[in-house]
Design a protein around this motif. Sequence first.
Motif, PDB file in Angstrom:
ATOM      1  N   LEU A  48      -1.352 -10.089  25.197  1.00 42.56           N
ATOM      2  CA  LEU A  48      -0.427 -10.999  24.525  1.00 42.56           C
ATOM      3  C   LEU A  48       0.832 -11.161  25.361  1.00 42.56           C
ATOM      4  O   LEU A  48       1.298 -10.207  25.990  1.00 42.56           O
ATOM      5  N   VAL A  49       1.390 -12.376  25.353  1.00 44.78           N
ATOM      6  CA  VAL A  49       2.665 -12.660  26.013  1.00 44.78           C
ATOM      7  C   VAL A  49       3.692 -13.028  24.951  1.00 44.78           C
ATOM      8  O   VAL A  49       3.446 -13.916  24.121  1.00 44.78           O
ATOM      9  N   LEU A  50       4.836 -12.329  24.962  1.00 45.75           N
ATOM     10  CA  LEU A  50       5.992 -12.705  24.151  1.00 45.75           C
ATOM     11  C   LEU A  50       6.911 -13.492  25.073  1.00 45.75           C
ATOM     12  O   LEU A  50       7.465 -12.933  26.022  1.00 45.75           O
ATOM     13  N   LEU A  51       7.078 -14.768  24.797  1.00 48.79           N
ATOM     14  CA  LEU A  51       7.705 -15.665  25.756  1.00 48.79           C
ATOM     15  C   LEU A  51       8.940 -16.350  25.165  1.00 48.79           C
ATOM     16  O   LEU A  51       8.840 -17.133  24.228  1.00 48.79           O
ATOM     17  N   GLY A  73      -5.263 -15.034  27.060  1.00 49.78           N
ATOM     18  CA  GLY A  73      -4.746 -14.225  25.966  1.00 49.78           C
ATOM     19  C   GLY A  73      -3.847 -15.011  25.024  1.00 49.78           C
ATOM     20  O   GLY A  73      -3.766 -16.232  25.064  1.00 49.78           O
ATOM     21  N   VAL A  74      -3.150 -14.267  24.165  1.00 55.35           N
ATOM     22  CA  VAL A  74      -2.289 -14.860  23.142  1.00 55.35           C
ATOM     23  C   VAL A  74      -0.902 -15.120  23.716  1.00 55.35           C
ATOM     24  O   VAL A  74      -0.335 -14.271  24.413  1.00 55.35           O
ATOM     25  N   ILE A  75      -0.341 -16.301  23.429  1.00 54.14           N
ATOM     26  CA  ILE A  75       1.041 -16.622  23.797  1.00 54.14           C
ATOM     27  C   ILE A  75       1.841 -16.792  22.511  1.00 54.14           C
ATOM     28  O   ILE A  75       1.543 -17.677  21.699  1.00 54.14           O
ATOM     29  N   GLY A  94       0.228 -25.070  24.347  1.00 50.94           N
ATOM     30  CA  GLY A  94      -0.751 -23.988  24.412  1.00 50.94           C
ATOM     31  C   GLY A  94      -0.347 -22.687  23.766  1.00 50.94           C
ATOM     32  O   GLY A  94      -1.114 -21.724  23.783  1.00 50.94           O
ATOM     33  N   ALA A  95       0.856 -22.611  23.180  1.00 45.93           N
ATOM     34  CA  ALA A  95       1.260 -21.381  22.496  1.00 45.93           C
ATOM     35  C   ALA A  95       0.408 -21.192  21.248  1.00 45.93           C
ATOM     36  O   ALA A  95      -0.032 -22.157  20.616  1.00 45.93           O
ATOM     37  N   ASP A  96       0.170 -19.930  20.885  1.00 46.30           N
ATOM     38  CA  ASP A  96      -0.612 -19.625  19.684  1.00 46.30           C
ATOM     39  C   ASP A  96       0.275 -19.506  18.446  1.00 46.30           C
ATOM     40  O   ASP A  96      -0.213 -19.655  17.330  1.00 46.30           O
ATOM     41  N   ARG A 113      -0.006  -7.780  15.689  1.00 48.89           N
ATOM     42  CA  ARG A 113      -1.263  -7.143  15.306  1.00 48.89           C
ATOM     43  C   ARG A 113      -2.267  -8.162  14.783  1.00 48.89           C
ATOM     44  O   ARG A 113      -3.461  -8.102  15.105  1.00 48.89           O
ATOM     45  N   ALA A 114      -1.792  -9.111  13.988  1.00 44.26           N
ATOM     46  CA  ALA A 114      -2.680 -10.125  13.434  1.00 44.26           C
ATOM     47  C   ALA A 114      -3.298 -10.968  14.549  1.00 44.26           C
ATOM     48  O   ALA A 114      -4.505 -11.257  14.531  1.00 44.26           O
ATOM     49  N   HIS A 115      -2.474 -11.376  15.525  1.00 43.78           N
ATOM     50  CA  HIS A 115      -2.990 -12.192  16.623  1.00 43.78           C
ATOM     51  C   HIS A 115      -3.980 -11.404  17.479  1.00 43.78           C
ATOM     52  O   HIS A 115      -5.003 -11.956  17.910  1.00 43.78           O
ATOM     53  N   LEU A 116      -3.684 -10.130  17.733  1.00 49.48           N
ATOM     54  CA  LEU A 116      -4.570  -9.343  18.575  1.00 49.48           C
ATOM     55  C   LEU A 116      -5.888  -9.045  17.869  1.00 49.48           C
ATOM     56  O   LEU A 116      -6.939  -8.985  18.519  1.00 49.48           O
ATOM     57  N   ARG A 117      -5.857  -8.877  16.559  1.00 51.54           N
ATOM     58  CA  ARG A 117      -7.108  -8.708  15.817  1.00 51.54           C
ATOM     59  C   ARG A 117      -7.962  -9.958  15.928  1.00 51.54           C
ATOM     60  O   ARG A 117      -9.165  -9.897  16.187  1.00 51.54           O
ATOM     61  N   ARG A 118      -7.324 -11.118  15.748  1.00 55.71           N
ATOM     62  CA  ARG A 118      -8.040 -12.382  15.821  1.00 55.71           C
ATOM     63  C   ARG A 118      -8.582 -12.609  17.233  1.00 55.71           C
ATOM     64  O   ARG A 118      -9.712 -13.059  17.417  1.00 55.71           O
ATOM     65  N   ASP A 119      -7.765 -12.268  18.239  1.00 54.42           N
ATOM     66  CA  ASP A 119      -8.186 -12.454  19.621  1.00 54.42           C
ATOM     67  C   ASP A 119      -9.358 -11.542  19.968  1.00 54.42           C
ATOM     68  O   ASP A 119     -10.264 -11.937  20.697  1.00 54.42           O
ATOM     69  N   SER A 120      -9.357 -10.322  19.425  1.00 51.52           N
ATOM     70  CA  SER A 120     -10.460  -9.394  19.681  1.00 51.52           C
ATOM     71  C   SER A 120     -11.762  -9.937  19.116  1.00 51.52           C
ATOM     72  O   SER A 120     -12.821  -9.816  19.735  1.00 51.52           O
TER      73      SER A 120
END
Length: 229
Positions: A48-51, A73-75, A94-96, A113-120
């Motif tokens: 994930l990227v925090l931008l 990954g997630v942006i 393109g940001a999530d 956590r929610a985004h990483l669960r979805r990405d997994s």
Amino acid sequence: MTDIVLIEDDARLATFVATYLQTHGYKVVIESDGGRAEAVILQEQPRLVLLDIALPNRNGFDICRDIRASYGGVILMLTARNEEIDQVLGLELGADDYVAKPIPPRVLLARIRAHLRRDSLEQDATSLRFGCFAIDQRIREATLSDERIDLTDSEFDLLWLLASHAGNILSRDELSQNLRGISFDGLDRSIDARISRLRRKVKDTGGEPERIKTVRGRGYLFNASGWNA
């Protein structure tokens, strides 16, 4: 493997956010300069990227747009700019997700956590895309710039294994164990020969390979950032 790359020029805020996330088990890399952000993201290939948007030398919108084709990954855009037009632009580039500062740390953690669960869950799917390259395990087909790559079964299996571990070095022993169920004996060159054939088929033969890299003494790496058209 880096979990999160935080692109933020406010040193105090960056340190606070990184420390908080690290206490919850995430490996975080901080970059404060927008001009270096793209290289750091593509090198680290984080989950994930925090931008931030307002950055020195380059803004977050440009970074988001330019990395999206080669970063899967997630942006998550994290910014003090809360105008609706900025949110729409970030998402269209393109940001999530788009999170306005200030945000309570626990809420930010929950969003991550929610985004990483979805990405997994999505990464467990049967197809992957990196820039101009796509591979689908269900139909056992790979394409480059929308043209089908002619692969044998063994070549497809190797390419899928490499692509599904993009950014990670796979040793010859790991490749042999996964593909053939036997350990690498130090002499067998069948994996090397198959890699060589794959490189020709994915047009990775000009000088030093950039798409399927050799990491001396360690193995091979599928470079997610090497597939721009």
